[in-house]
Enzyme design. Structure first.
Site, PDB file in Angstrom:
ATOM      1  N   LYS A  57       0.813  -1.028   0.283  1.00  0.00           N
ATOM      2  CA  LYS A  57       0.256   0.174  -0.163  1.00  0.00           C
ATOM      3  C   LYS A  57       0.548   1.481  -0.067  1.00  0.00           C
ATOM      4  CE  LYS A  57      -4.140   0.387   2.394  1.00  0.00           C
ATOM      5  NZ  LYS A  57      -3.601  -0.802   3.601  1.00  0.00           N
TER       6      LYS A  57
ATOM      7  N   ARG B 141      -3.921   2.936   8.604  1.00  0.00           N
ATOM      8  CA  ARG B 141      -3.499   1.037   7.924  1.00  0.00           C
ATOM      9  C   ARG B 141      -2.808   0.861   7.790  1.00  0.00           C
ATOM     10  NH1 ARG B 141      -8.511   1.975   4.437  1.00  0.00           N
ATOM     11  NH2 ARG B 141      -8.993   3.900   4.223  1.00  0.00           N
TER      12      ARG B 141
ATOM     13  N   GLY C 125      -7.769  -7.554   4.350  1.00  0.00           N
ATOM     14  CA  GLY C 125      -8.872  -7.237   5.747  1.00  0.00           C
ATOM     15  C   GLY C 125      -8.110  -7.551   7.023  1.00  0.00           C
TER      16      GLY C 125
ATOM     17  N   MET D  73      -4.992  -7.135   8.777  1.00  0.00           N
ATOM     18  CA  MET D  73      -5.708  -6.541   9.538  1.00  0.00           C
ATOM     19  C   MET D  73      -5.703  -5.751   9.823  1.00  0.00           C
ATOM     20  SD  MET D  73      -0.462  -7.085   9.188  1.00  0.00           S
ATOM     21  CE  MET D  73      -1.243  -6.712   7.057  1.00  0.00           C
TER      22      MET D  73
ATOM     23  N   ARG E 123      -3.519  -1.083  -5.819  1.00  0.00           N
ATOM     24  CA  ARG E 123      -2.674  -2.037  -6.414  1.00  0.00           C
ATOM     25  C   ARG E 123      -3.097  -3.150  -7.670  1.00  0.00           C
ATOM     26  NH1 ARG E 123      -5.482  -5.242  -1.973  1.00  0.00           N
ATOM     27  NH2 ARG E 123      -7.543  -5.237  -2.881  1.00  0.00           N
TER      28      ARG E 123
ATOM     29  N   HIS F  71     -16.086  -8.211   0.555  1.00  0.00           N
ATOM     30  CA  HIS F  71     -14.704  -9.207   1.782  1.00  0.00           C
ATOM     31  C   HIS F  71     -14.829 -10.737   1.296  1.00  0.00           C
ATOM     32  CE1 HIS F  71     -12.851 -11.741   4.938  1.00  0.00           C
ATOM     33  NE2 HIS F  71     -12.317 -10.424   4.740  1.00  0.00           N
TER      34      HIS F  71
ATOM     35  N   ARG G  64       9.710 -49.397 -14.327  1.00  0.00           N
ATOM     36  CA  ARG G  64      10.248 -49.753 -12.390  1.00  0.00           C
ATOM     37  C   ARG G  64      10.078 -50.493 -11.840  1.00  0.00           C
ATOM     38  NH1 ARG G  64       9.133 -45.700  -7.312  1.00  0.00           N
ATOM     39  NH2 ARG G  64       6.780 -47.602  -7.664  1.00  0.00           N
TER      40      ARG G  64
ATOM     41  N   SER H 282      17.176 -40.976 -11.634  1.00  0.00           N
ATOM     42  CA  SER H 282      15.826 -40.346 -11.343  1.00  0.00           C
ATOM     43  C   SER H 282      15.401 -40.325 -10.588  1.00  0.00           C
ATOM     44  CB  SER H 282      13.993 -40.665 -12.386  1.00  0.00           C
ATOM     45  OG  SER H 282      13.168 -40.754 -11.969  1.00  0.00           O
TER      46      SER H 282
ATOM     47  N   ASP I 284      10.405 -40.901  -1.564  1.00  0.00           N
ATOM     48  CA  ASP I 284      11.595 -41.313  -0.501  1.00  0.00           C
ATOM     49  C   ASP I 284      12.627 -41.073  -0.198  1.00  0.00           C
ATOM     50  OD1 ASP I 284      10.018 -44.005  -0.095  1.00  0.00           O
ATOM     51  OD2 ASP I 284      10.353 -44.619  -1.759  1.00  0.00           O
TER      52      ASP I 284
ATOM     53  N   CYS J 257      10.813 -38.312 -10.139  1.00  0.00           N
ATOM     54  CA  CYS J 257       9.701 -38.802 -10.482  1.00  0.00           C
ATOM     55  C   CYS J 257       8.784 -38.981  -9.224  1.00  0.00           C
ATOM     56  CB  CYS J 257       9.781 -39.835 -11.403  1.00  0.00           C
ATOM     57  SG  CYS J 257      10.732 -41.515 -10.410  1.00  0.00           S
TER      58      CYS J 257
ATOM     59  N   TYR K 272      14.252 -33.426 -16.611  1.00  0.00           N
ATOM     60  CA  TYR K 272      12.876 -33.607 -17.443  1.00  0.00           C
ATOM     61  C   TYR K 272      12.302 -33.562 -16.026  1.00  0.00           C
ATOM     62  CZ  TYR K 272      13.804 -39.315 -16.181  1.00  0.00           C
ATOM     63  OH  TYR K 272      14.040 -40.204 -16.107  1.00  0.00           O
TER      64      TYR K 272
HETATM   65  C1  PEP Z   1       9.725 -41.394  -5.294  1.00  0.00           C
HETATM   66  O1  PEP Z   1      10.018 -42.234  -3.894  1.00  0.00           O
HETATM   67  O2  PEP Z   1       9.975 -40.930  -5.165  1.00  0.00           O
HETATM   68  C2  PEP Z   1       9.023 -42.825  -6.082  1.00  0.00           C
HETATM   69  C3  PEP Z   1       8.763 -42.308  -7.049  1.00  0.00           C
HETATM   70  O3  PEP Z   1       8.538 -43.952  -5.952  1.00  0.00           O
HETATM   71  P1  PEP Z   1       7.416 -44.613  -4.859  1.00  0.00           P
HETATM   72  O4  PEP Z   1       6.745 -42.440  -4.516  1.00  0.00           O
HETATM   73  O5  PEP Z   1       7.365 -45.769  -5.679  1.00  0.00           O
HETATM   74  O6  PEP Z   1       8.321 -45.440  -3.950  1.00  0.00           O
HETATM   75 MG    MG Z   2      10.172 -44.458  -3.960  1.00  0.00          MG
END
Ligand code: PEP
Ligand code: MG
Length: 896
Positions: free
Chosen positions: A23, A92, A101, A103, A336, A452, A627, A779, A784, A847, A867
């Protein structure tokens, strides 16, 4: 000249939001632009931080405020609270990130028993002066002195009822002086002290109250939700008051430079004649559409529209503006970059690019994955014959179904128990925030698009219908009644259409949103779909991170492809061992001889081969990373307790259980582990269950052969889970290659699959340099890796202490939701660097769940991952975030 803590509006700019708050920075910017901003000064956030740290404001603050006040008084020619024609100020809050709103604000500081008369005389409006004094005692009493707000409200309601007045405008001077007396008596009774008459004492008290409100309950709840750090503190702006409640030639309003719901260009907002700003925001009186101002005061309207144009072209974005007209004179009180719906964000982005106002990089910085996700939520099917229970203002779009609740505590209680609820209120105030967070949708009986309820719901992406005047809401009675007499009790289910502004009784069927239809079919249509499509096209050109999917069925693979996946980064094979196939896995586990085991594996082989063939067909020409089996084997057996009970029941009935059941139970006991997450799973299974790797790899190899023979282009890759040492990988890899060779020789075709490893144990990350030469790709299994780095099991933590950690601020966000940059992230960075050093052509992906999380995606981009692989539904948002990362957008700042 700038002091240490206090800055005049003429001293700052919009770049200084960290110090001056959003503000204060925008007021400074508008002052520089020459807009008619009432003068004032801002106390920087660093003063608040001193207060939060030490419990007292910095020693210099009082003197600096006095100096700036003196300058303000000199510029205006009136002094604070002077008995004849007093200067009054508003005090303010204003944090770096907008917390609408959340604070405290105190208006009309400077009024006392003497100056109220001076104000009345100087302005020739007695009623206005007493109404202002009434507001000050009320606001100051509650926010600075801690008086229960209900005590003041009760007085107002009692007097209104006695006079039969619909709102405060029905209270005359005599009533208002009586109210002020009553209010002051309440203050005396509650605090043991008189309402302060010294304007400077009022100002000092108000500043401290704003500092304190940074740590108020609703502000804390809001920060937690929006991931705003707790240690930023708020700035405080002190600004000369102008009065929208000075009579019929005055008023106040909120204006947007575009429609914040759809992004369409045009002047848009609410106007309330003869009122102060809080009346618009609280929704206690229904506002007029802004266009009505053109008829009421054409000159002010023309000036306003010109300022709106000027602000939009200066900020190069949708702005919202609060303004006041005081006896025909227009003042801009704040501006704003406006909050907007997800739809508007995409449409405005495209519109501004087309107008040549911003570049695509800037446009990408103004939308985010969370907004795109919102646009993929389902909508109601055509409402057919269903008659709406109520109509209101479509304040925040989307479709929500839930049980009606009227109380905030009830909303949070039911939502915590897993129920979907719709919060119905006359209007909302910041105290209702926990209920709004808990609810799927918010419905109010009063208030406009800038109330609000509307502003907060839009900011949260919650469905909201407000100002549903035909709904008779009885909070105490726990029911509401539609115009046609239909009664809905607390707990009854309703459907709320925030796009149309309607509420229906019962649960209406849902259909995919237009954006989801586009993602599924590629069919573009004008409006939001076209805007999203253009953003995604652009994102795909800009991003460096490749985007793949976690998918383990052909159906998911096909959807992932439609949603933009360039392959499968994680095909978990355990799901192929469940359902009707579970008995086959059971046979494998129970096998006592090589022949039994062979038999069980032979039964599994063709089933897996078919699965892989279908998936490779769906992803033809793109990599499919398969996997090998990961979870502990006991997951394929019945539950230990169920099995024990079954045996015990048989024996209690004097019958001997079937030998198979006894064998299964023995296997369950044999495979029981104290800590299965760290037990016999992942690559450890591959190394200890004879024939398992060979069967899985054979199924993969034969699926590749089948696809090659069908003229396809299969690109299977094999991934080994839970590797801790390169030796594990080396041994399994040898077996994989041996089996692939065998399959290839038998088919007379070369069957080659890259073999890589998951990096999901700290030891794997720390020894990435020695693992990399044996892996074609890494990957990161960040699920885990997070569990093992933190030394906690996700399920156990979520069931027990994680919520308390988040509540107490020990963790700002769950490390399972967003990558822990300092811990887990450090391991990822190290493994990327050392893996690449050992093997420059190493492909590196992620992943775990984090691959679909916006903030984490920016981190993975930064550390040089190649990736991401995430669930198909998260792909569009991952594509967008990967592009935002490449365009250099700061995801964390932007998501607020
Ligand atoms: C992980 O551990 O991030 C993974 C992709 O394997 P999972 O979740 O199957 O253990
Ligand atoms: Mg895993």
């Amino acid at each position: 000249m700038a002091g240490a803590y206090v800055y005049d509006f003429s001293e700052g700019s919009r770049e200084q939001a960290a110090l001056l708050g959003g503000k204060g920075a925008n007021l400074a910017e508008m002052t520089r632009l020459g807009l008619p901003v009432p003068p004032g000064f801002t106390i920087g956030t660093d003063a608040c931080r001193v207060f939060l740290r030490t419990g007292a404001p910095p020693a210099e603050l009082e003197g600096e405020i006095a100096d700036h006040l003196a300058r303000l008084e000199a510029s205006i020619g009136r002094s604070l609270g002077r008995p004849d024609d007093p200067l009054l100020v508003s005090v303010r809050s204003g944090a770096r990130f907008s917390m609408p709103g959340m604070m405290d604000t105190i208006l009309d500081v400077g009024l006392n028993d003497a100056s109220v008369l001076g104000l009345a005389k100087a302005r020739g409006r007695e009623r206005f002066a007493w109404d202002s004094y009434r507001r000050l005692v009320q606001m100051y009493g509650t926010t600075v002195l801690g008086v229960n707000p209900a005590r003041f409200e009760d007085v107002l309601t009692r007097r209104r009822l006695r006079l039969g007045a619909a709102d405060d405008l029905g209270l005359d001077v005599r009533e208002l002086t009586g109210i002020v007396d009553e209010f002051r008596a309440i203050v005396r009774e509650d605090t043991g002290e008189e309402f302060p008459q010294d304007p400077r004492e009022q100002l000092a008290g108000a500043v401290l109250a704003v500092f304190r409100s940074w740590n108020g309950e609703r502000a804390r709840v809001y920060r937690r939700r929006e991931h705003i750090p707790d240690d930023l503190g708020t700035a405080v702006t002190v600004q000369a008051m102008v009065f929208g409640n000075s009579g019929p030639d005055s008023g106040t309003g909120v204006a947007f430079t575009r429609d914040p719901g759809t992004g369409r260009a045009g002047v848009y907002g609410d106007y309330l004649p003869d009122a102060q700003g809080e009346d618009v925001v609280s929704g206690v009186r229904d506002a007029l559409p802004l266009q009505a101002l053109e008829g009421l005061d054409p000159a002010a309207y023309a000036r306003l529209t010109e300022y709106l144009r000027q602000l939009e072209s200066h900020y190069r974005d949708l702005c919202d503006v609060e303004f006041t007209i005081e006896r025909g004179r227009l003042w801009i009180l704040q501006t704003r970059v406006g909050k907007r719906t997800a739809e508007a964000a995409f449409r405005i982005g495209c519109a501004l690019v087309d107008e040549g106002t911003i570049t695509w990089s800037e446009a990408l910085s103004r939308v985010d994955g969370g907004q795109l996700d919102q646009l993929t939520f389902p909508r109601f099917d055509a409402h057919g014959d269903a008659a709406p229970l109520a109509h209101g203002i479509p304040a925040s779009p989307g479709a929500a179904v839930g049980a009606v609740v009227f109380e905030v505590a009830e909303a949070t209680r039911r939502a915590a128990a897993g129920e979907r609820v719709v919060l119905v209120r006359h209007e909302t105030s910041p105290d209702d925030l926990p209920g709004m967070i808990a609810a799927e949708a918010v419905v109010t009986g009063r208030g406009g698009k800038t109330s609000h309820a509307a502003v907060v719901a839009r900011g949260m992406g919650k469905v909201c219908v407000c100002g549903a005047a035909d709904l008779d809401i009885d909070i105490e009675g726990g029911r509401c009644t539609g115009a046609d007499g239909t009664v809905v009790e607390a707990g009854d289910v309703v459907s709320v259409d925030g796009t149309a502004g309607t509420v229906y009784v019962g649960a209406l069927p849902l259909v995919p949103s237009a954006v989801t239809r586009y993602l599924e079919t590629g069919a573009r249509s004008a409006g939001v779909v076209e805007a999203v499509a253009r953003f995604l096209d652009r994102a795909d050109q800009v991003r460096r991170l490749q985007v793949m999917a976690n998918a383990d069925t052909a159906e998911d693979a096909a959807r992932a492809r439609r949603f933009g996946a360039r392959g499968i980064g994680l095909c978990r094979t355990e799901h192929m061992f469940l359902g009707a196939r579970r008995p086959l896995v059971e046979d494998l586990i129970l096998a006592r001889t090589d022949a039994d085991r062979r038999h069980a594996l032979d039964a599994l082989l063709p089933l897996q081969r078919e699965d892989f063939t279908d998936i490779l067909a769906a992803m033809d020409g793109l990599p499919v990373t398969i996997r090998l089996l990961d979870p502990p084997l006991h997951e394929f057996l019945p539950d230990h307790t169920d099995s024990a009970v079954r045996l015990a029941r048989m024996r209690a009935m004097g019958r001997e259980p079937a030998p198979h059941d006894v064998h299964v139970h023995e296997a369950i006991e044999r495979l029981h582990e104290a800590n299965p997450m760290l037990g016999l799973r992942g690559v450890r299974l591959a190394l200890t269950v004879p024939g398992l790797v060979a069967t899985q790899v054979r199924a993969i190899g034969e699926a590749v052969v089948a696809r090659l023979r069908a003229g396809g282009d299969p690109r299977a890759e094999i991934m080994i889970p839970l590797v801790a040492t390169v030796e594990e990988l080396r041994v399994v890899r040898e077996e994989v290659e041996r089996v692939l060779d065998e399959v290839g020789r038998a088919a007379g075709l070369p069957v080659r699959c890259p073999v890589g490893t998951m990096i999901e144990l700290p030891r794997a990350a720390l020894t990435a340099g020695s693992i990399a030469p044996t892996a074609d790709f890494f990957s990161f299994g960040t699920n885990d890796l997070t569990q093992t780095t933190w030394g906690l099991s996700r399920d156990d933590a979520e069931a027990s202490f994680l919520a308390a950690y988040l509540e107490r601020g020990i963790l700002a966000v769950s490390p399972f939701e967003s990558i822990d940059r300092d811990g887990v992230g450090r391991l990822v960075r190290l493994a990327v660097d050392e893996g690449r050093r050992a093997r420059p052509d190493l492909r590196i992906g992620v992943c775990g769940e984090h691959a679909g999380d916006p903030a984490s995606i920016h981190f993975f981009h930064e550390v040089g991952v190649d990736y991401l692989s995430c669930s198909p539904f998260r792909l569009p948002s991952a594509r967008l975030e990967a592009a935002r990362a490449a365009a250099g957008t700061d995801a964390e700042a932007d998501s607020r």
